[in-house]
Write an enzyme that holds these catalytic residues in place. Structure first.
Site, mmCIF file in Angstrom:
data_model
loop_
_atom_site.group_PDB
_atom_site.id
_atom_site.type_symbol
_atom_site.label_atom_id
_atom_site.label_comp_id
_atom_site.label_asym_id
_atom_site.label_seq_id
_atom_site.Cartn_x
_atom_site.Cartn_y
_atom_site.Cartn_z
ATOM 1 N N TYR A 77 -11.365 25.359 10.577
ATOM 2 C CA TYR A 77 -10.728 24.633 9.473
ATOM 3 C C TYR A 77 -11.793 23.911 8.655
ATOM 4 O O TYR A 77 -12.470 23.008 9.151
ATOM 5 C CB TYR A 77 -9.678 23.635 9.977
ATOM 6 N N SER A 234 2.730 25.833 12.319
ATOM 7 C CA SER A 234 3.548 25.847 11.093
ATOM 8 C C SER A 234 5.036 25.710 11.421
ATOM 9 O O SER A 234 5.853 26.537 10.982
ATOM 10 C CB SER A 234 3.274 27.100 10.255
ATOM 11 N N GLY A 237 7.415 25.887 8.602
ATOM 12 C CA GLY A 237 7.292 27.049 7.719
ATOM 13 C C GLY A 237 6.324 26.779 6.590
ATOM 14 O O GLY A 237 6.598 27.140 5.437
ATOM 15 N N GLY A 239 5.787 24.133 5.120
ATOM 16 C CA GLY A 239 6.438 23.251 4.147
ATOM 17 C C GLY A 239 7.740 23.803 3.609
ATOM 18 O O GLY A 239 8.579 23.048 3.120
ATOM 19 N N PHE A 240 7.940 25.137 3.707
ATOM 20 C CA PHE A 240 9.156 25.746 3.133
ATOM 21 C C PHE A 240 10.427 25.077 3.661
ATOM 22 O O PHE A 240 11.382 24.835 2.917
ATOM 23 C CB PHE A 240 9.195 27.253 3.445
ATOM 24 N N LEU A 241 10.437 24.756 4.959
ATOM 25 C CA LEU A 241 11.676 24.273 5.580
ATOM 26 C C LEU A 241 12.031 22.843 5.174
ATOM 27 O O LEU A 241 13.082 22.332 5.556
ATOM 28 C CB LEU A 241 11.582 24.411 7.107
HETATM 29 N N1 LIG Z 1 -3.214 29.001 15.521
HETATM 30 C C1 LIG Z 1 -3.175 29.373 14.259
HETATM 31 O O1 LIG Z 1 -3.577 30.486 13.895
HETATM 32 C C2 LIG Z 1 -2.607 28.432 13.250
HETATM 33 C C3 LIG Z 1 -2.284 28.882 11.958
HETATM 34 C C4 LIG Z 1 -1.758 27.977 11.035
HETATM 35 C C5 LIG Z 1 -1.563 26.654 11.425
HETATM 36 N N2 LIG Z 1 -1.912 26.235 12.676
HETATM 37 C C6 LIG Z 1 -1.724 24.839 13.113
HETATM 38 O O2 LIG Z 1 -0.410 24.401 12.763
HETATM 39 C C7 LIG Z 1 -0.504 23.188 12.050
HETATM 40 C C8 LIG Z 1 0.670 23.031 11.115
HETATM 41 O O3 LIG Z 1 0.689 24.089 10.170
HETATM 42 P P1 LIG Z 1 0.810 23.844 8.610
HETATM 43 O O4 LIG Z 1 0.348 22.486 8.264
HETATM 44 O O5 LIG Z 1 0.167 24.969 7.944
HETATM 45 O O6 LIG Z 1 2.380 24.030 8.365
HETATM 46 P P2 LIG Z 1 3.650 23.078 8.555
HETATM 47 O O7 LIG Z 1 3.356 21.985 9.489
HETATM 48 O O8 LIG Z 1 4.776 24.000 8.858
HETATM 49 O O9 LIG Z 1 3.870 22.518 7.070
HETATM 50 C C9 LIG Z 1 2.963 21.670 6.421
HETATM 51 C C10 LIG Z 1 3.508 21.371 5.037
HETATM 52 O O10 LIG Z 1 4.763 20.726 5.191
HETATM 53 C C11 LIG Z 1 4.807 19.541 4.420
HETATM 54 N N3 LIG Z 1 5.530 18.539 5.218
HETATM 55 C C12 LIG Z 1 5.227 18.096 6.448
HETATM 56 N N4 LIG Z 1 6.123 17.187 6.864
HETATM 57 C C13 LIG Z 1 7.013 17.039 5.863
HETATM 58 C C14 LIG Z 1 8.163 16.232 5.687
HETATM 59 N N5 LIG Z 1 8.587 15.409 6.643
HETATM 60 N N6 LIG Z 1 8.832 16.323 4.509
HETATM 61 C C15 LIG Z 1 8.428 17.171 3.522
HETATM 62 N N7 LIG Z 1 7.345 17.965 3.640
HETATM 63 C C16 LIG Z 1 6.636 17.899 4.802
HETATM 64 C C17 LIG Z 1 3.368 19.122 4.223
HETATM 65 O O11 LIG Z 1 3.264 18.416 2.983
HETATM 66 P P3 LIG Z 1 2.859 16.826 2.973
HETATM 67 O O12 LIG Z 1 1.415 16.781 3.224
HETATM 68 O O13 LIG Z 1 3.254 16.397 1.600
HETATM 69 O O14 LIG Z 1 3.691 16.156 4.016
HETATM 70 C C18 LIG Z 1 2.643 20.461 4.189
HETATM 71 O O15 LIG Z 1 2.635 20.975 2.873
HETATM 72 C C19 LIG Z 1 -1.863 23.281 11.364
HETATM 73 O O16 LIG Z 1 -2.350 22.017 10.997
HETATM 74 C C20 LIG Z 1 -2.702 23.890 12.419
HETATM 75 O O17 LIG Z 1 -3.143 22.885 13.308
HETATM 76 C C21 LIG Z 1 -2.411 27.103 13.586
#
Ligand SMILES: NC(=O)c1ccc[n+]([C@@H]2O[C@H](COP(=O)([O-])OP(=O)(O)OC[C@H]3O[C@@H](n4cnc5c(N)ncnc54)[C@H](OP(=O)(O)O)[C@@H]3O)[C@@H](O)[C@H]2O)c1
Length: 348
Positions: A77, A234, A237, A239-241
């Site tokens: 990252y 994720s 989703g 952020g989609f969800l």
């Molecule tokens: N192992 C792998 O290959 C892999 C791949 C991808 C991700 N990951 C891990 O999974 C973690 C999470 O994934 P991700 O950040 O991509 O996706 P996520 O957690 O599904 O979504 C993040 C998005 O959701 C929004 N969000 C979060 N909480 C919210 C809320 N309460 N209300 C409205 N919007 C909200 C955030 O915007 P705001 O900032 O505005 O809240 C951000 O744009 C990553 O940090 C990483 O550690 C691992």
């Protein structure tokens, strides 16, 4: 405070009236972590757009203050940036944090890339999880994080050439050497997990899992049988969800996922509208319902949502305290069964 017939727990007075309760803990193998941790990928530039380090560090502190003290990162990252940023948190708060990181995706020129295809827009990724590289990768992460031991360590992806048993064998040596506490496997298949379990106990796998990305049922069954923890990446989703994503800006990594293409996004939003109506009926935010639903799928699943927004981080942590009634879960299950998501994901 309102009590809804479909939730066991009373929830959702207006934000200011809500009480904050401790985040429940869950077992991931031998580790115990908060049911909602924190995914730090969102804090490195180049993923969800630009961000400065002071803002990012405040988000990290807020995650720990909110009880989401299980922090997920990777050497990849921001090309090491994310681990170095987290070092600034760990310098003062190491004892409060369970830190998980990953290896094998950040390759310098001296390391042979082992390429494999992912999602049709992303093209391919390259990793190297050869046994002789595992210790140098771990030492580099420890240096960047400024710590002596990593709590949970994963190969970011299984190597397409190196047998998973060989990678795990080298990781077991890191446990013996005291450099890592637990072994995880990220983006693993059921056959690979089965093979890995013949070598060493696996504390957790990490896979994409959310309301719009189902988990492979055979993989979940194997985790249940072997009591392997699951870290859901994720979980919102990307952020989609939240229901709030109406477009994706250029330079945002989600533009690589076909399901976020403008036409697909419009269709997908329409298909999930009834789910978001259900959240409103339950007096929950869509994100709270998404995380609570996930936590009800398996007693050893932990979500790691990413967020830069303090109010979101607090709300996400408190989602672990929502109890959903069996009838609610069944109704949501029927809704999800009838939704076809338009477009593939980031990696699938
Ligand atoms: N192992 C792998 O290959 C892999 C791949 C991808 C991700 N990951 C891990 O999974 C973690 C999470 O994934 P991700 O950040 O991509 O996706 P996520 O957690 O599904 O979504 C993040 C998005 O959701 C929004 N969000 C979060 N909480 C919210 C809320 N309460 N209300 C409205 N919007 C909200 C955030 O915007 P705001 O900032 O505005 O809240 C951000 O744009 C990553 O940090 C990483 O550690 C691992």
């Amino acid at each position: 405070m309102t009590t809804n017939a479909l939730t066991d727990s009373a929830r959702l007075a207006p934000e200011t009236e809500r009480s904050v309760v401790p985040v429940p803990q869950r077992a991931l193998g031998a580790l115990t972590v908060p049911a909602v941790g924190y995914g730090a990928m969102v804090l490195s530039p180049g993923m969800y757009g630009e961000i400065n380090d002071d803002h990012a560090l405040r988000a990290l502190h807020h995650a720990v203050d909110s009880g989401s003290s299980f922090i997920d990162t990777s050497d990849a990252y921001g090309g090491g940036h994310n681990e170095s940023l987290i070092a600034r948190l760990l310098k003062d708060r190491r004892d409060e944090v369970t830190i998980a990181t990953k290896f094998g995706l950040l390759l310098d020129d001296s390391i042979e890339p082992h390429r494999f295809p992912v999602g049709f827009k992303f093209g391919e990724l390259a990793v190297n999880a050869s046994p002789e590289l595992v210790r140098p990768f771990a030492e580099a992460s420890l240096r960047r994080l400024g710590i002596d031991v990593i709590d949970l360590y994963y190969p970011h992806f299984p190597d397409p050439i190196v047998p998973i048993e060989d990678t795990v064998g080298a990781m077991a040596e890191l446990v013996d050497a005291g450099l890592i506490r637990g072994i995880g496997l990220s983006n693993i298949t059921v056959d690979q997990l089965r093979a890995a379990l013949t070598v060493y106990p696996i504390d957790a796998i990490q896979v994409e899992w959310s309301m719009w990305t189902p988990i492979d049922r055979d993989l979940l069954d194997l985790c249940r049988r072997e009591a392997v923890g699951i870290v859901a990446w994720s979980p919102l989703g990307s952020g989609f969800l939240s229901g709030a994503v109406t477009e994706v800006a250029s330079g945002d990594f989600r533009e690589h996922a076909p399901r976020f293409d403008a036409p697909n996004l419009t269709v997908n939003r329409a298909r999930f509208a009834s789910l978001w109506d259900t959240a409103v009926e339950l007096d929950l935010r869509p994100t709270e319902l998404a995380l609570a639903w996930l936590l009800h799928q398996y007693e050893h699943v932990v979500a790691i949502p990413g967020s830069r927004t303090p109010a979101h981080i607090g709300s996400n942590a408190q989602s672990a305290t929502v109890r959903l009634h069996a009838d609610t879960l069944a109704a949501i299950g029927r809704l999800l069964d009838n939704i076809d998501v338009e477009g593939s994901g980031l990696l699938s």
